[in-house]
Design an enzyme around this catalytic site. Structure first.
Site, PDB file in Angstrom:
ATOM      1  N   ASP A 205      35.248  38.979  38.030  1.00  0.00           N
ATOM      2  CA  ASP A 205      34.263  38.673  36.985  1.00  0.00           C
ATOM      3  C   ASP A 205      34.889  38.140  35.693  1.00  0.00           C
ATOM      4  O   ASP A 205      34.251  38.117  34.660  1.00  0.00           O
ATOM      5  CB  ASP A 205      33.402  39.916  36.688  1.00  0.00           C
ATOM      6  CG  ASP A 205      34.207  41.070  36.133  1.00  0.00           C
ATOM      7  OD1 ASP A 205      35.442  41.022  36.232  1.00  0.00           O
ATOM      8  OD2 ASP A 205      33.610  42.020  35.609  1.00  0.00           O
ATOM      9  N   GLU A 206      36.140  37.730  35.754  1.00  0.00           N
ATOM     10  CA  GLU A 206      36.786  37.190  34.548  1.00  0.00           C
ATOM     11  C   GLU A 206      37.606  35.950  34.899  1.00  0.00           C
ATOM     12  O   GLU A 206      38.358  35.965  35.872  1.00  0.00           O
ATOM     13  CB  GLU A 206      37.734  38.232  33.941  1.00  0.00           C
ATOM     14  CG  GLU A 206      37.044  39.378  33.244  1.00  0.00           C
ATOM     15  CD  GLU A 206      38.034  40.398  32.728  1.00  0.00           C
ATOM     16  OE1 GLU A 206      38.019  40.691  31.534  1.00  0.00           O
ATOM     17  OE2 GLU A 206      38.834  40.890  33.541  1.00  0.00           O
TER      18      GLU A 206
ATOM     19  N   ASP B 115      33.806  36.490  30.612  1.00  0.00           N
ATOM     20  CA  ASP B 115      33.644  37.757  31.338  1.00  0.00           C
ATOM     21  C   ASP B 115      32.171  37.948  31.685  1.00  0.00           C
ATOM     22  O   ASP B 115      31.296  37.773  30.842  1.00  0.00           O
ATOM     23  CB  ASP B 115      34.133  38.891  30.415  1.00  0.00           C
ATOM     24  CG  ASP B 115      33.760  40.265  30.932  1.00  0.00           C
ATOM     25  OD1 ASP B 115      34.594  40.854  31.623  1.00  0.00           O
ATOM     26  OD2 ASP B 115      32.647  40.749  30.624  1.00  0.00           O
TER      27      ASP B 115
END
Lengths: 122, 422
Positions: free
Chosen positions: B109-110, B13
């Site tokens: 974002d992960e 993350d």
């Protein structure tokens, strides 16, 4: 140096990063100094050019030292390519091929930070 | 027989992703609180991301810009650059692919990484996670936190509860330790449990994740049925499996490459639309976008859905209806006529605040029904050439004349991705 040769250490990556960015900084300095020579009769511009030339001269020993460290760590640059997004570097660390990419925005920011540190700024 | 080894799954993350990207590219704001928000020039919109310094002032994601500025008057607000964030995210995915080919994008974002097969190359999971952190930091300036476990659910939980909070940004949650580590945690920390579900669990007498895990599944299903109705069996099972750390789903690299079930667009209008002409302009713009997406993907839809929310915002009314068209199509004009028919059948003339349009029930656009009364080849060529112009010169390069009126939103929408500036 890392025990596992296929894993890059933080230092390896930093060397590649510096070795990629410094030549770009040299090009940038040469171009900007060239632009400024038009005004070299003005004392302030002349002073700026002298400062930039000092910065330029200080980069060559750093590059030489990076080259030595790369040799010690068995790092070889295979290919460097500039494209619309940024820069792509293909390199070999202890026999394993890796890639290093940077986008234009970050290159610009890193060059600014590098320039500041080379002239002893914050 | 070969013993089956436990999988090693990472959930990586990026910390305050948008804000980190902006901060690293603006070194002058290194020690200042930075947030990425809707439209700083208009002082409107919400906080999309706040850097750790801004968060220390109490600025939170999704709060209104005005509220954030009240908490932190020195806050540096930056306009989002969605296309740039997508480029950085793709670059980070590319870095992960140097470690394993099994990388699944979970959000911008992960990403999930299945590194079970790469450990022999890179050593233990923690060393590998540290190496990934270093490489992403050097290449993009973004800090990555990594949760490590034996399945996707547990690695996500490991990231959310522990890796995001600790110094190293790495946390390993072995399946054998969930009883001691995960079960004592309050229910609101469980993945998939928001504020409303938390209050439901509290009313059921379940305060910790362990309370859910220890409830026999048939009993939990019964309790869910009593509270949410007959259709809640699956939800009960999902909650129970999450609490017990059970997840067999593989890390699938091509998650977003599957054929879409539907293609839709929605717009929340900046003011109420009352006139039919104004509504038509928006309907046409949405139709154009939906049909263009369908043409790009090579599909024709035969079911059209139109949704509408009417003012007032606090107590909205509206509808969502669908109908089948005569033949599958992705032609803008044909879909627009169907959209108008459907919309005006159900619209009760209340001021419109939000409109959505979706095409579904797809067929390939390689084969289509010919008709005697339309020159379909000509219509398809017209769409094709319009799309080519837009692909090459941008969505605003060629637009309908109605979009140039005061009610048109196409020009502004062409500068945005997902409602945020490109």
């Amino acid at each position: 140096m890392s025990i596992n040769p296929s894993i890059e250490t933080a230092e390896d990556i930093q060397i590649i990063k510096d070795y990629t960015l410094l030549p770009i900084l040299l090009d940038m300095l040469a171009r900007d100094m060239d632009h400024l020579t038009i005004y070299k009769d003005k004392i302030i511009y002349h002073y700026v050019i002298c400062q930039l030339r000092d910065v330029e001269q200080s980069i060559y020993p750093i590059l030489q030292s990076l080259r030595n460290r790369m040799k010690q760590r068995h790092i070889t640059i295979l290919n460097t390519e500039m494209n619309t997004l940024g820069i792509e570097v293909e390199y070999k660390v202890r026999g394993y091929i890796h890639h290093f990419n940077m986008l234009r925005g970050l290159i610009k920011a890193e060059l600014f930070t590098m320039l500041m540190s080379l002239r002893g700024g914050d | 027989m070969r013993e089956q080894r436990e999988r090693v799954i990472f959930l990586a993350d990026c910390q305050s992703f948008y804000a980190s990207v902006e901060k690293v590219e603006h070194p002058q704001y290194k020690d200042r609180p930075v947030a990425v928000a809707g439209d700083p020039a208009r002082r409107s919109g919400i906080i999309l991301a706040a850097c750790p310094i801004a968060k220390s002032y109490g600025v939170t994601t999704a709060e209104r810009l005005g509220e954030a500025l009240n908490k932190c008057p020195d806050l540096v607000i930056m306009r989002p650059r969605m296309q740039h964030y997508i480029d950085v995210s793709l670059m980070i995915t590319q870095i992960y692919k140097e470690y394993t080919d099994l990388v699944e994008i979970f959000s911008i974002d992960e990403q999930f990484l299945d590194v079970s097969g790469s450990l022999r190359m890179f050593g233990d999971p923690t060393t590998m996670a540290q190496s990934i952190q270093q490489k992403v930091l050097k290449q993009t300036g973004v800090n990555v936190r990594v949760g490590i476990s034996s399945n996707k659910m547990l690695s996500k939980i490991a990231t959310d509860i522990w890796a995001k909070k600790n110094e190293s940004g790495i946390f390993t949650l072995p399946k054998s330790d969930i009883e001691t580590l995960l079960w004592p945690q309050p229910v609101n920390k469980m993945f998939g449990v928001g504020s409303r579900m938390t209050s439901h669990f509290l009313r059921l007498g379940m305060h910790t994740i362990g309370d859910i895990a220890r409830t026999p599944l048939p009993r939990l299903k019964e309790q869910f049925r009593a509270r949410f109705g007959k259709q809640s069996n699956i939800q009960a099972e999902v909650m129970w499996r999450t609490a017990n750390g059970l997840d067999d789903s593989p890390v699938t690299p091509g998650t977003f490459n599957t054929a879409p079930k539907s293609v839709g667009h929605m717009i929340t209008l900046h003011k109420d639309y009352i006139e039919m002409d104004h509504v038509n302009t928006i309907l046409l713009e949405l139709t154009e976008e939906v049909c263009r997406d369908c043409r790009r993907k090579g599909y024709m839809g035969s079911v059209i859905s139109v949704s509408c929310m009417c003012s007032p915002y606090e107590d909205p009314t509206g509808f969502s209806r669908q109908m089948k068209m005569l033949d599958p199509t992705n032609n803008t004009n044909v879909v627009f006529e169907a959209a108008k028919t459907l919309f005006y059948r159900y619209w009760d003339t209340l001021p419109v605040r939000r409109i959505g349009l979706t095409l579904s029930n797809f067929a390939s656009d390689q084969e289509y029904q010919l008709t005697l009364f339309e020159d379909q080849i000509k219509l398809r060529s017209l769409d094709k050439v319009t799309d080519k112009i837009k692909d090459r010169y941008g969505s605003a390069a060629i637009i309908r004349a109605s979009s140039l009126t005061s009610s048109g939103q196409a020009l502004e929408r062409s500068q945005k991705i997902g409602g945020h500036y490109k």
